[in-house]
Scaffold this motif. Structure first.
Motif, PDB file in Angstrom:
ATOM      1  N   GLU A 298      12.833 -51.643 -48.949  1.00  0.00           N
ATOM      2  CA  GLU A 298      12.671 -51.621 -50.402  1.00  0.00           C
ATOM      3  C   GLU A 298      11.766 -50.473 -50.824  1.00  0.00           C
ATOM      4  N   GLY A 299      12.137 -49.840 -51.954  1.00  0.00           N
ATOM      5  CA  GLY A 299      11.301 -48.772 -52.491  1.00  0.00           C
ATOM      6  C   GLY A 299      11.639 -47.394 -51.965  1.00  0.00           C
ATOM      7  N   TYR A 300      12.635 -47.291 -51.070  1.00  0.00           N
ATOM      8  CA  TYR A 300      13.019 -45.973 -50.559  1.00  0.00           C
ATOM      9  C   TYR A 300      13.632 -45.142 -51.691  1.00  0.00           C
ATOM     10  N   ARG A 301      13.179 -43.894 -51.831  1.00  0.00           N
ATOM     11  CA  ARG A 301      13.711 -42.996 -52.859  1.00  0.00           C
ATOM     12  C   ARG A 301      14.952 -42.300 -52.295  1.00  0.00           C
ATOM     13  N   PHE A 302      16.103 -42.592 -52.878  1.00  0.00           N
ATOM     14  CA  PHE A 302      17.347 -42.017 -52.368  1.00  0.00           C
ATOM     15  C   PHE A 302      17.362 -40.499 -52.498  1.00  0.00           C
ATOM     16  N   ASN A 303      17.936 -39.856 -51.498  1.00  0.00           N
ATOM     17  CA  ASN A 303      18.125 -38.404 -51.526  1.00  0.00           C
ATOM     18  C   ASN A 303      19.631 -38.148 -51.607  1.00  0.00           C
ATOM     19  N   PRO A 304      20.119 -37.675 -52.769  1.00  0.00           N
ATOM     20  CA  PRO A 304      21.573 -37.511 -52.934  1.00  0.00           C
ATOM     21  C   PRO A 304      22.199 -36.514 -51.963  1.00  0.00           C
ATOM     22  N   THR A 305      21.390 -35.598 -51.424  1.00  0.00           N
ATOM     23  CA  THR A 305      21.979 -34.571 -50.553  1.00  0.00           C
ATOM     24  C   THR A 305      22.103 -35.009 -49.099  1.00  0.00           C
ATOM     25  N   SER A 306      21.290 -35.972 -48.679  1.00  0.00           N
ATOM     26  CA  SER A 306      21.432 -36.427 -47.288  1.00  0.00           C
ATOM     27  C   SER A 306      21.023 -37.889 -47.163  1.00  0.00           C
ATOM     28  N   PRO A 307      21.750 -38.646 -46.327  1.00  0.00           N
ATOM     29  CA  PRO A 307      21.424 -40.065 -46.161  1.00  0.00           C
ATOM     30  C   PRO A 307      20.110 -40.266 -45.405  1.00  0.00           C
ATOM     31  N   LEU A 308      19.603 -41.467 -45.472  1.00  0.00           N
ATOM     32  CA  LEU A 308      18.337 -41.830 -44.824  1.00  0.00           C
ATOM     33  C   LEU A 308      18.437 -41.646 -43.308  1.00  0.00           C
ATOM     34  N   PRO A 309      17.576 -40.784 -42.723  1.00  0.00           N
ATOM     35  CA  PRO A 309      17.622 -40.613 -41.260  1.00  0.00           C
ATOM     36  C   PRO A 309      16.890 -41.759 -40.544  1.00  0.00           C
ATOM     37  N   GLU A 310      17.304 -42.031 -39.332  1.00  0.00           N
ATOM     38  CA  GLU A 310      16.696 -43.123 -38.557  1.00  0.00           C
ATOM     39  C   GLU A 310      15.215 -42.878 -38.279  1.00  0.00           C
ATOM     40  N   THR A 311      14.795 -41.617 -38.356  1.00  0.00           N
ATOM     41  CA  THR A 311      13.400 -41.280 -38.056  1.00  0.00           C
ATOM     42  C   THR A 311      12.467 -41.548 -39.237  1.00  0.00           C
ATOM     43  N   ASN A 312      13.045 -41.811 -40.409  1.00  0.00           N
ATOM     44  CA  ASN A 312      12.235 -42.020 -41.614  1.00  0.00           C
ATOM     45  C   ASN A 312      11.548 -43.384 -41.563  1.00  0.00           C
ATOM     46  N   SER A 313      10.331 -43.460 -42.111  1.00  0.00           N
ATOM     47  CA  SER A 313       9.583 -44.730 -42.079  1.00  0.00           C
ATOM     48  C   SER A 313      10.250 -45.809 -42.940  1.00  0.00           C
ATOM     49  N   SER A 314      11.150 -45.410 -43.833  1.00  0.00           N
ATOM     50  CA  SER A 314      11.870 -46.383 -44.666  1.00  0.00           C
ATOM     51  C   SER A 314      13.112 -46.951 -43.973  1.00  0.00           C
ATOM     52  N   TYR A 315      13.356 -46.474 -42.745  1.00  0.00           N
ATOM     53  CA  TYR A 315      14.521 -46.962 -42.001  1.00  0.00           C
ATOM     54  C   TYR A 315      14.127 -48.215 -41.222  1.00  0.00           C
ATOM     55  N   ASN A 316      14.857 -49.294 -41.469  1.00  0.00           N
ATOM     56  CA  ASN A 316      14.609 -50.559 -40.774  1.00  0.00           C
ATOM     57  C   ASN A 316      15.548 -50.632 -39.562  1.00  0.00           C
ATOM     58  N   SER A 317      14.997 -50.419 -38.380  1.00  0.00           N
ATOM     59  CA  SER A 317      15.833 -50.331 -37.171  1.00  0.00           C
ATOM     60  C   SER A 317      16.406 -51.676 -36.730  1.00  0.00           C
ATOM     61  N   PHE A 318      15.706 -52.759 -37.070  1.00  0.00           N
ATOM     62  CA  PHE A 318      16.139 -54.081 -36.587  1.00  0.00           C
ATOM     63  C   PHE A 318      16.286 -55.068 -37.755  1.00  0.00           C
ATOM     64  N   PRO A 319      17.307 -54.845 -38.601  1.00  0.00           N
ATOM     65  CA  PRO A 319      17.469 -55.740 -39.753  1.00  0.00           C
ATOM     66  C   PRO A 319      17.897 -57.144 -39.332  1.00  0.00           C
ATOM     67  N   THR A 320      17.362 -58.128 -40.016  1.00  0.00           N
ATOM     68  CA  THR A 320      17.767 -59.521 -39.794  1.00  0.00           C
ATOM     69  C   THR A 320      18.910 -59.853 -40.752  1.00  0.00           C
ATOM     70  N   LEU A 321      19.487 -61.021 -40.603  1.00  0.00           N
ATOM     71  CA  LEU A 321      20.539 -61.473 -41.529  1.00  0.00           C
ATOM     72  C   LEU A 321      19.994 -61.516 -42.958  1.00  0.00           C
ATOM     73  N   ASP A 322      18.715 -61.808 -43.100  1.00  0.00           N
ATOM     74  CA  ASP A 322      18.054 -61.853 -44.402  1.00  0.00           C
ATOM     75  C   ASP A 322      17.995 -60.478 -45.070  1.00  0.00           C
ATOM     76  N   ASP A 323      17.890 -59.419 -44.250  1.00  0.00           N
ATOM     77  CA  ASP A 323      17.791 -58.055 -44.789  1.00  0.00           C
ATOM     78  C   ASP A 323      19.151 -57.517 -45.233  1.00  0.00           C
TER      79      ASP A 323
END
Length: 255
Positions: free
Chosen positions: A109-134
């Motif tokens: 939540e709160g990640y600022r979208f970048n229209p030119t490129s999708p969220l990279p896995e290295t970004n702190s806003s990337y949730n590597s292990f999402p639960t069913l709730d996420d």
């Protein structure tokens, strides 16, 4: 059954108010997408208004502005709306890949979208292990009834790409139905009877008619109205039904 019968509306209101989400999640997560200005934030406010019986303005409109975030809007009820910035043909719109990542629960939540490129896995806003709730449990396309036929081809292609990528149930909400049809403007009870509205829903969307719902969001009203509430609650009840069906299927060993 007609969604605008007062008894049907009262039943839907009670069912939604009594709703308890599937045992494996805290909230049913409803993800909204669609072109800018379609009424995504307004729908969230309108749901809140219909459930509380008074006009509410709690949802942030940031998803329509230049600074667009993934916003999880929590209501007093056990469902969460994920509101995303508009899907459009220009390079200002949300990246389709980011919609897929948000659906999968990878975007915090709160990640600022970048229209030119999708969220990279290295970004702190990337949730590597999402639960069913996420993860999103139902995908809702929000689109203006008065502009369905003039959406440019590139935006339509993006909408189709999102639809094709979704593994969760999908429905469409058509907003501003009173602006699209004089019969409906005269009396909102004509919404599902209008030949004009039926023609509109078939244009470009490729969504089954029984998965398309007509709504009028609250904008300038100072009090809630039964007929407006009826359409909103009818759509919300179906969103909950489809989302619950999906969550129940996750526990079925045959699926």
């Amino acid at each position: 059954e007609h969604p605008m019968d007062v008894s049907i509306m009262e039943r839907d209101l009670q069912l939604v108010r009594d709703y308890k989400p599937h045992k494996d999640v805290q909230h049913l997560r409803i993800m909204l997408h669609g072109p800018p200005g379609a009424g995504k934030s307004s729908f969230i406010n309108s749901v809140d208004s219909a459930l509380r019986g008074k006009i509410a303005i709690r949802a942030l409109a940031a998803a329509n502005s230049g600074d667009s975030f993934t916003i999880a809007v929590r209501t007093f009820y056990p469902f969460v709306f994920n509101d995303t910035m508009g899907l459009q043909s220009s390079d200002k719109g949300i990246h389709v890949e980011d919609i897929k990542l948000t659906m999968s629960g990878h975007v915090k939540e709160g990640y600022r979208f970048n229209p030119t490129s999708p969220l990279p896995e290295t970004n702190s806003s990337y949730n590597s292990f999402p639960t069913l709730d996420d993860k999103a449990h139902i995908l809702v396309l929000v689109i203006r009834a008065d502009s369905v036929s003039i959406i440019d081809d590139k935006t339509v292609m993006k909408m189709k790409e999102v639809r094709a990528a979704a593994w969760i149930p999908q429905i469409a909400l058509m907003t501003k139905i009173d602006e699209a049809c004089p019969e409906v403007k005269k009396d909102i009870k004509n919404a599902y009877k209008s030949k004009h509205m039926n023609k509109q829903v078939n244009v470009n969307l490729e969504i089954p008619l029984n998965c398309i719902f007509l709504v009028k969001n609250y904008h300038t009203e100072i009090e809630t109205e039964n007929d407006v509430d009826s359409l909103i609650l009818c759509a919300l009840k179906k969103i909950i039904d489809y989302g619950e069906d999906y969550l129940n299927d996750q526990n079925d060993p045959d699926l």
